[in-house]
Write a protein that holds these residues in place. Structure first.
Motif: not given
Length: 403
Positions: A88, A91-92, A174, A197-198, A219, A221, A224, A227-228
């Motif tokens: 997480a 990811a941000i 976030r 967001d997560l 998740i 968004d 993201l 990316r995760a």
């Protein structure tokens, strides 16, 4: 401790009244595990290069079901709650110098995931009633370097997510919900872990629903998700390859091996099917404690847990606050001698060696420091009998009142 009392409690064995126990394993869990073993697929399904089998069919099946169950757009399973927090934060895009607001009254990975990415944890105090992060104090702690807020839903009781989301929208931040203790708990009708967001879940053996070790990253968004996936697949874009977005997969970023196994995913799905039944049993035990301890509250000897009206708890734990730390230590020691495994909870992170090294400032957090010295968690688990609970109640009451 008299011989008679020792006989009642079965001797000096802490295991006689454990703090928590693994949920009873039913035929559903055994069948799920058996199916995976018979299939011969324990992790990734190497025989089929297709997105549906990325991570293994049971992993993907659980992710699809979990996303719908918890009301989020995507669920990415991982091998632990800690891995979920790491994914997480990654990811941000937390980077060196970024600040992330977290409570000090939480377990280490809530802050260490931030430090691992090069960020700085900013410890903020909690509310004295729910023991959750205080939104008013969070607002005062926001600076130009703040990038995220991590509310922790303590004991399966929801934070004030509307306030945190409002702060995030106002300041371009976030939100990562730490819902390690919040699976199958709700606030304003929304699942804990589904409102930021997560959100991160834990399926560790000590949690309400467990596969031994495991976690999930919720998740909302879509930006993201890729990316995760990269972070949990060793830094490769393998998922994009399997879905046809790229013609080959390769190393694209820093990552690690965070995927769960097929066996744990299948087992966990079976556990989740019994969520209502498990929660109902825990609620019954929780409410018996509340009823039994009302006289202690009236005598100002303890404080009981607070669940706001807009929250539906999963009754993850039952905690009480005694009058001071000396009482806490004495009660815990004597309960252990009775064979009752009661425990304290977090040592404040801002007072720890690592916390003092990595935090942005050494502020005092009076509520956190006070609560951490007075809190006792009593045994609670689905198959706890009325007789077992009565013994815990009687012994705790005796020790607190001095009778």
């Amino acid at each position: 401790m008299t011989k008679e009392r020792l006989a009642i409690y079965g001797g000096n064995k802490i295991i006689d009244r454990p703090f928590t126990r693994y949920n009873p394993i039913g035929k559903e869990e055994l069948q799920a595990a058996s199916q995976v073993l018979e299939s011969g697929v324990l992790s990734k399904f190497l025989g089929c290069w297709h997105e549906d089998f990325y991570g293994g069919p049971k992993v993907r099946e659980f992710e699809r079901i979990a996303a719908d169950y918890f009301g989020v757009k995507h669920a990415v399973t991982v091998n632990s709650w800690t891995s979920g927090l790491i994914a997480a934060v990654g990811a941000i895009g937390i980077e060196p110098g970024d600040e992330v607001i977290v409570p000090s009254f939480t377990f280490v990975p809530t802050a260490s995931a931030v430090v691992r990415a090069g960020g700085k944890p900013v410890f903020v105090d909690i509310r004295p009633d729910t023991l959750n992060l205080d939104p008013e104090l969070v607002e005062k702690a926001i600076t130009s370097n703040t990038k995220a807020i991590v509310p922790v839903h303590y004991a399966g009781v929801g934070c004030e997510m509307s306030a945190f989301n409002s702060l995030a929208q106002k300041n371009g931040l976030r939100i990562i919900e730490d819902a390690a203790q919040g699976v199958h708990a709700y606030c304003d009708g929304n699942a804990l872990g589904s409102m930021g967001d997560l959100g991160t879940y834990s399926f560790h053996q000590t949690k309400n629903f467990s596969c031994g070790e495991g976690g999930a990253l919720c998740i909302n968004d879509p930006f993201l998700v890729d990316r995760a996936e990269i972070l949990r697949e060793k830094g490769t874009n393998r998922r994009q390859f399997l879905s046809g977005q790229v013609d080959k997969y390769s190393w694209v970023d820093i990552g690690s091996s965070l995927l769960p196994s097929e066996l744990t995913s299948a087992f966990l799905y079976a556990q989740l099917q019994a969520a209502d039944e498990i929660t109902a049993k825990r609620k019954e035990i929780f409410n018996r404690y509340l009823d039994a301890f009302q006289s202690l509250v009236e005598d100002n000897l303890i404080q009981l847990p607070v669940i706001p009206e807009n929250c539906d708890s999963n009754y993850h734990l039952f905690h009480v606050l005694v009058r001071n730390s000396d009482t806490r230590d004495r009660v815990l020691e004597n309960l252990q001698e009775c064979g009752i495994h009661a425990v304290f909870h977090y040592v404040p992170l801002h007072l720890s060696k690592a916390g003092q090294k990595y935090q942005t400032a050494g502020n005092r957090l009076p509520v956190t420091e006070d609560v951490s010295g007075r809190l006792i968690r009593l045994p609670i688990y689905p198959d706890m009998t009325t007789d077992q609970q009565t013994l815990v109640v009687n012994e705790f009451t005796r020790l607190v009142t001095g009778d």
